[in-house]
Design an enzyme around this catalytic site. Structure first.
Site, PDB file in Angstrom:
ATOM      1  N   GLY A  65       1.753   7.849   9.839  1.00  0.00           N
ATOM      2  CA  GLY A  65       0.867   8.826  10.447  1.00  0.00           C
ATOM      3  C   GLY A  65       0.899  10.189   9.795  1.00  0.00           C
ATOM      4  O   GLY A  65       0.580  11.190  10.441  1.00  0.00           O
ATOM      5  N   ASP A  85       3.042  -3.780   4.578  1.00  0.00           N
ATOM      6  CA  ASP A  85       2.643  -3.004   5.744  1.00  0.00           C
ATOM      7  C   ASP A  85       2.112  -3.975   6.789  1.00  0.00           C
ATOM      8  O   ASP A  85       1.599  -5.039   6.459  1.00  0.00           O
ATOM      9  CB  ASP A  85       1.584  -1.985   5.342  1.00  0.00           C
ATOM     10  CG  ASP A  85       1.202  -1.048   6.469  1.00  0.00           C
ATOM     11  OD1 ASP A  85       1.856  -1.097   7.528  1.00  0.00           O
ATOM     12  OD2 ASP A  85       0.259  -0.259   6.284  1.00  0.00           O
ATOM     13  N   SER A  86       2.224  -3.616   8.047  1.00  0.00           N
ATOM     14  CA  SER A  86       1.805  -4.513   9.134  1.00  0.00           C
ATOM     15  C   SER A  86       0.303  -4.662   9.232  1.00  0.00           C
ATOM     16  O   SER A  86      -0.193  -5.562   9.912  1.00  0.00           O
ATOM     17  CB  SER A  86       2.335  -3.990  10.469  1.00  0.00           C
ATOM     18  OG  SER A  86       1.733  -2.741  10.773  1.00  0.00           O
ATOM     19  N   ASP A  99       4.736   4.893  -1.230  1.00  0.00           N
ATOM     20  CA  ASP A  99       3.638   4.125  -1.808  1.00  0.00           C
ATOM     21  C   ASP A  99       2.372   4.942  -1.679  1.00  0.00           C
ATOM     22  O   ASP A  99       2.254   5.800  -0.791  1.00  0.00           O
ATOM     23  CB  ASP A  99       3.453   2.788  -1.076  1.00  0.00           C
ATOM     24  CG  ASP A  99       2.678   2.961   0.230  1.00  0.00           C
ATOM     25  OD1 ASP A  99       1.469   2.646   0.250  1.00  0.00           O
ATOM     26  OD2 ASP A  99       3.276   3.436   1.211  1.00  0.00           O
ATOM     27  N   GLN A 114       5.924   7.266  14.562  1.00  0.00           N
ATOM     28  CA  GLN A 114       4.664   7.982  14.698  1.00  0.00           C
ATOM     29  C   GLN A 114       4.909   9.286  15.476  1.00  0.00           C
ATOM     30  O   GLN A 114       6.035   9.738  15.588  1.00  0.00           O
ATOM     31  CB  GLN A 114       3.633   7.080  15.372  1.00  0.00           C
ATOM     32  CG  GLN A 114       3.177   5.905  14.522  1.00  0.00           C
ATOM     33  CD  GLN A 114       2.278   6.317  13.360  1.00  0.00           C
ATOM     34  OE1 GLN A 114       1.803   7.458  13.275  1.00  0.00           O
ATOM     35  NE2 GLN A 114       2.039   5.382  12.457  1.00  0.00           N
ATOM     36  N   GLY A 164      -1.560  -2.207  10.498  1.00  0.00           N
ATOM     37  CA  GLY A 164      -2.028  -1.334  11.564  1.00  0.00           C
ATOM     38  C   GLY A 164      -2.994  -0.276  11.076  1.00  0.00           C
ATOM     39  O   GLY A 164      -4.050  -0.050  11.678  1.00  0.00           O
TER      40      GLY A 164
END
Length: 376
Positions: free
Chosen positions: A221, A92-93, A271, A194, A95
């Site tokens: 999101g 994951d980034s 996940d 998103q 964020g």
């Protein structure tokens, strides 16, 4: 990366596929154990491979960037070599973590500045340096930098947030295409769609992401405070908007029933920390429902954890014994519960795949869902 659909279900939008990376193939639908800092908490890699059947694990850019840090990861030759895992990895980034863990964060068109939750030091993620960071970590699949809006965000806030996420996506994807992997194997870059719970925004986000012709797409999101039915509605809305021949990854979801509902709506990858986090606190997932082993009712129950399951721990430890270890504060209890729950989640997606290929997923899902939601 290559993705091939091997079968579909006649009564739903479920698909069974094979996702091939340079570190191996993944049979979808798939659940990815969460190894936030390069370790699935309390679980040996040997057990992940041999007993649980994990085909891919997930790491987190925010946490790995802060600790052990990019210098160590680069000198190690990337995360695969650093942790000794030879199968695929997704990162994951960061964020979500920046916006949920970090203090004093500031969002600007250039990127986001935040304070480390470890020592308060200040850092900045931009779409470009976030790509560079994930190049150094070296995961097979990496995510775009985005802002994850809460599930109860207003339309105006969600729209403003999506505007920022889309600008970041364009910059990040451009930088990704202008740079090369560092360790001699291919990396894939997934945009994150998103838009909160607003159909108009989700459609706009999907159309914008699909226009980039990426190798796969993430749905972010969701499972962040919105009603469960809204989550399903957003996933179902996106099914016809996303390319049929590209993998879809629903981030941070969820319960076993969430997985089956989303699989039926066309999702391929999942996940969630729930199987390990809940396991460490004494919650066991089974095909008959979930049980809290700290409850006294299990004190003299010498039956297997899940008689209908396939996990190796089912046949070695009784409910009474595992409860005893939890009540005694024995660390082995958390490990066994985590391994059982991960094996159960992998069994759920494995059986779902088998029923998709058999063409009867929808009827099978309807039959097993009521039991999965039981509290034993």
């Amino acid at each position: 990366m290559n993705f091939q659909i091997r079968g579909t279900d006649s009564g739903s939008n479920a698909r069974a596929g094979v996702l091939t990376t340079d570190h191996g193939s993944i049979q979808t639908p798939i659940f990815m154990p969460v190894g936030t800092v390069g370790s699935v908490k309390g679980v040996y890699h040997r057990d992940l491979r041999e007993d649980i059947g994990a085909q891919i694990i997930l790491g987190n850019t925010y946490h790995l960037y802060l600790r052990p840090g990019l210098d160590t990861l680069r000198k190690a030759g990337g995360l695969h070599r650093f942790v000794g895992w030879d199968r695929p990895i997704l990162t994951d980034s960061g964020g979500f973590q920046v916006f949920s863990l970090a203090q004093c964060r500031k969002l600007k068109p250039e990127g986001c500045t935040f304070q480390s939750h470890i020592d308060g030091s200040r850092h900045t993620f931009t779409p470009e340096n976030n790509v560079d960071t994930q190049r150094i970590i070296g995961a097979d699949i990496i995510m775009a930098l985005d802002e994850c809006t809460p599930g109860d965000a207003t339309y105006d806030y969600a729209k403003k947030s999506l505007d920022l996420t889309q600008k970041w996506l364009e910059r990040g994807y451009r930088h990704f295409r202008e740079t090369d992997p560092l360790y001699g194997y291919h990396q894939s870059y997934f945009p994150i769609i998103q838009g909160c719970v607003y159909p108009e925004l989700r459609r706009r986000a999907a159309e914008h992401a699909v226009a980039l012709n990426a190798e796969g797409y993430a749905i972010g999101g969701l499972a962040v405070g919105e009603p469960t039915e809204k989550m399903y509605e957003m996933v179902e809305l996106l099914h016809p908007l996303l390319p049929f021949d590209k993998p879809r990854y629903l981030m941070g979801v969820g319960t076993p029933e969430n997985l089956l509902e989303a699989i039926g709506r066309g999702v391929d990858m999942f996940d969630c920390v729930m199987p390990t986090r809940n396991g460490r606190n004494g919650m066991i997932f089974t095909w008959k429902g979930r049980m809290n082993l700290r409850n006294r009712k299990w004190e003299q129950d010498f039956g297997e954890l899940d008689p209908d399951g396939t996990s190796f721990v089912d046949h070695h430890y009784s409910r009474a014994y595992l409860r005893h270890m939890f009540m005694a504060g024995e660390m082995l209890a958390a490990q066994i519960a985590s391994e059982h729950n991960l094996a159960f989640y992998l069994d759920v997606v494995r059986q779902a795949r088998a029923h998709i290929l058999a063409g009867d997923f929808a009827s099978w899902r309807s039959a097993v869902l009521p039991a999965l939601t039981n509290k034993l």
